[in-house]
Design an enzyme around this catalytic site. Sequence first.
Site, PDB file in Angstrom:
ATOM      1  N   ASN A 192       0.864  -1.180   0.000  1.00 15.57           N
ATOM      2  CA  ASN A 192       0.000   0.000   0.000  1.00 15.57           C
ATOM      3  C   ASN A 192       0.898   1.227   0.000  1.00 15.57           C
ATOM      4  OD1 ASN A 192      -2.839   1.308   0.618  1.00 15.57           O
ATOM      5  ND2 ASN A 192      -1.388   2.274   2.006  1.00 15.57           N
ATOM      6  N   ARG A 229      -7.335   4.043   6.391  1.00 13.12           N
ATOM      7  CA  ARG A 229      -6.244   3.972   5.427  1.00 13.12           C
ATOM      8  C   ARG A 229      -5.583   2.591   5.423  1.00 13.12           C
ATOM      9  NH1 ARG A 229      -8.008   7.843   2.316  1.00 13.12           N
ATOM     10  NH2 ARG A 229      -7.874   9.916   3.217  1.00 13.12           N
ATOM     11  N   ASP A 237      -3.522  21.866  10.061  1.00  6.95           N
ATOM     12  CA  ASP A 237      -4.101  20.816   9.236  1.00  6.95           C
ATOM     13  C   ASP A 237      -4.982  21.394   8.146  1.00  6.95           C
ATOM     14  OD1 ASP A 237      -4.853  18.113   8.493  1.00  6.95           O
ATOM     15  OD2 ASP A 237      -4.333  17.588  10.548  1.00  6.95           O
TER      16      ASP A 237
END
Length: 503
Positions: free
Chosen positions: A171, A193, A284
């Site tokens: 991944n 994820r 963020d």
Amino acid sequence: MARDLRGFIKLLEQRGQLRRITALVDPDLEISEIANRMLQQGGPALLFENVKGTDQSVAVNLMGTVERVCWAMNVEQPEELEALGQKLALLYQPKPPKTLAQTVNFGKVLFDVVRAKPDRDLFPPCHQVVLKDEQVDLTQVPMLRVYSGDADKVITLGLMITRDPESKIPNVGVYRLQIQSKNTMTVQWLSVRGATRHLRKAAERGEKLEVAISLGVDPLVIMAAATPLPIDLSEWLFAGLYGGKGINLSKCKTVDLEVPADAEMILEGTITPGDVAVDGPAGDHIGFYGPVNEKAPLIRFNCVTHRKNPIYLTAFSGRPPKEDAMMAIALNRIYTPILRQQVTEIVDFFLPMEALSYKAAIISIKKSYPGQARRAALAFWSALPQFSYTKFVIVVDETINIRDPRAVVWAISSQVDPARDVFILPDNPFDSLDFATAQPGLGGKMGIDATTKIYPETDREWSEPLTPDPETAAIVDRRWAEYGLADLQLTDVDPNLFGYDMK
């Protein structure tokens, strides 16, 4: 274009879209302040060649416009990205072809897949310099501290490569990493994820999770890593599909992983399940400082390899526009064919940059039965993993231009009864970085049916929308120059005339 970062930088310079900065600059706050001003103005990419505390150059804002994102993906216009999306749609949920034309198209995609398989490089540029154990010093990497309240410097455009402990399928993801010491970093990621699944499996097996961080890769590979893919398909394959040929991979020195051979730098290490440290706060994408995470997974690095005179590629998050927002606009085009295949009634969809490119979605449908708008919204939330974090879904008729906020606001204002057409789904798994939710990681979703209502959604007769008389419109088109208005072609109306900016 050469399939590496340096080739893309050369392309940008040839097209007048790169500025080299030779003045001494500080990676602590200063570089990000300069780059942010360029981003806000749609300015060129920047290559800082004289960075305080390091002999490495820093590249930023390379994908700061949609145009440059398209160049990174070997196309000139955003519309061309839908062709890539059509290939992905066939591979995402393949169906047996029913016609000769479908058979031919599917055969072409399979041929493209064969060409896209990665190649191996036994003497990769990323291994020109090898540093192990005590030689590892992450403080020499010119990571940025972007905001004054950030706890420390971070990596934002590093590709994290992990591998499923069971299936061995790799991944590739893009996560924020914060430096903790000369050989450790914490990682901030979402629970859905791929790497988080790999860490959970490693913990169940009582194993460490091997990790490689690839820095300074071909931006096309970054786009492949950001594309939603089926779990059993590799981002390396899709990078090859995007580029028209397989990318070169090479074996790491100390972990059993493969990385892009042409990367500028590779960090190799492991995560021991349960080995954590305090991460954050850090600015963020929401536009606020992300919260402190006292149990962020800790990566311990034991090897660093890099090219001679490496270039450090970076970006940073914050309130749009930022580079990640430009990438999302391009990905929106790629998602569209995939989404149409998953939710067949959807004609088009749009993720506004101002809504952080995923918090709000506008979808248009060709409505044919009552309740269809609600069904489309529910299907959207489950179509792709990242859409589960979309807070608002607005469904409109296919006649509405979903990229025109004036048209969307008109549809909401004129076709929505909040008591009937707004529905709330409470207590959904959610983005833990979203401060608007009452509890971290748990929040509500809202669907808005802004379509024309049909029976039994309403008992009232729905009126016809106002439109110009077509015969009169044709006459005016024909006589426009006769009116003495030939110099005023009003096809592109400046939205600023109405008091806001739609750019």
